[in-house]
Design a protein around this motif. Structure first.
Motif, PDB file in Angstrom:
ATOM      1  N   GLY A  41       0.543   5.390  -1.041  1.00  0.00           N
ATOM      2  CA  GLY A  41       1.583   5.173  -2.040  1.00  0.00           C
ATOM      3  C   GLY A  41       1.223   5.786  -3.383  1.00  0.00           C
ATOM      4  O   GLY A  41       0.137   6.336  -3.572  1.00  0.00           O
ATOM      5  N   SER A  42       2.116   5.659  -4.322  1.00  0.00           N
ATOM      6  CA  SER A  42       1.925   6.243  -5.647  1.00  0.00           C
ATOM      7  C   SER A  42       0.678   5.697  -6.335  1.00  0.00           C
ATOM      8  O   SER A  42      -0.162   6.452  -6.832  1.00  0.00           O
ATOM      9  N   THR A  43       0.519   4.399  -6.355  1.00  0.00           N
ATOM     10  CA  THR A  43      -0.636   3.785  -7.013  1.00  0.00           C
ATOM     11  C   THR A  43      -1.901   3.993  -6.186  1.00  0.00           C
ATOM     12  O   THR A  43      -2.953   4.353  -6.724  1.00  0.00           O
ATOM     13  N   GLY A  44      -1.813   3.772  -4.893  1.00  0.00           N
ATOM     14  CA  GLY A  44      -2.985   3.896  -4.025  1.00  0.00           C
ATOM     15  C   GLY A  44      -3.587   5.288  -4.027  1.00  0.00           C
ATOM     16  O   GLY A  44      -4.808   5.443  -4.075  1.00  0.00           O
ATOM     17  N   ARG A 101      -0.497   4.685   6.874  1.00  0.00           N
ATOM     18  CA  ARG A 101       0.358   4.753   8.068  1.00  0.00           C
ATOM     19  C   ARG A 101       0.443   6.168   8.609  1.00  0.00           C
ATOM     20  O   ARG A 101       0.623   6.366   9.795  1.00  0.00           O
ATOM     21  N   SER A 102       0.324   7.160   7.721  1.00  0.00           N
ATOM     22  CA  SER A 102       0.423   8.554   8.146  1.00  0.00           C
ATOM     23  C   SER A 102      -0.608   9.408   7.417  1.00  0.00           C
ATOM     24  O   SER A 102      -0.534   9.580   6.198  1.00  0.00           O
ATOM     25  N   LYS A 103      -1.569   9.950   8.159  1.00  0.00           N
ATOM     26  CA  LYS A 103      -2.560  10.850   7.554  1.00  0.00           C
ATOM     27  C   LYS A 103      -1.869  12.092   6.994  1.00  0.00           C
ATOM     28  O   LYS A 103      -2.241  12.585   5.933  1.00  0.00           O
ATOM     29  N   GLN A 122      -0.853  15.063   1.870  1.00  0.00           N
ATOM     30  CA  GLN A 122       0.037  15.847   1.008  1.00  0.00           C
ATOM     31  C   GLN A 122      -0.216  15.535  -0.454  1.00  0.00           C
ATOM     32  O   GLN A 122       0.094  16.332  -1.326  1.00  0.00           O
ATOM     33  N   SER A 123      -0.784  14.357  -0.755  1.00  0.00           N
ATOM     34  CA  SER A 123      -1.013  13.975  -2.147  1.00  0.00           C
ATOM     35  C   SER A 123      -2.488  13.811  -2.506  1.00  0.00           C
ATOM     36  O   SER A 123      -2.831  13.750  -3.678  1.00  0.00           O
TER      37      SER A 123
END
Length: 92
Positions: free
Chosen positions: A13-16, A37-39, A44-45
């Motif tokens: 997520g954004s924070t994680g 949940r998705s590598k 991508q981030s």
């Protein structure tokens, strides 16, 4: 200096993802274990690192033994779990 291992829940997520990046940038003795949940989505981030271990799983589907294994050898656990700011994310 001691190696510190941190488990991040909600790392994609954004924070994680920001927390993962900061932990890896701040100190070469920081190691991160991330449950996502998705590598594919996660990478991508966040850039890959030899100090980053990624576990692809849904927390809701993990049994107690799997979660216990994920927490094993961690010095800290950070929860960055949240929901999408949409009607579906808020109300399911």
């Amino acid at each position: 200096m001691k190696i510190t291992r941190t488990l991040i829940l909600g790392a994609s997520g954004s924070t994680g993802s920001k927390l993962v990046e900061q932990l890896l940038l701040r100190n070469e003795n920081n190691h991160v274990r991330a449950i996502v949940r998705s590598k594919e989505w996660f990478y991508q981030s966040v850039a890959a690192s030899d100090r980053l271990e990624v576990i692809e799983a849904s927390l809701l589907d993990m049994n107690p033994e799997e979660f216990k294994e994920a927490v094993k050898d961690c010095d800290a656990v950070c929860s960055c779990l949240g929901h999408n700011l949409s009607m579906k994310g808020i109300y399911g």
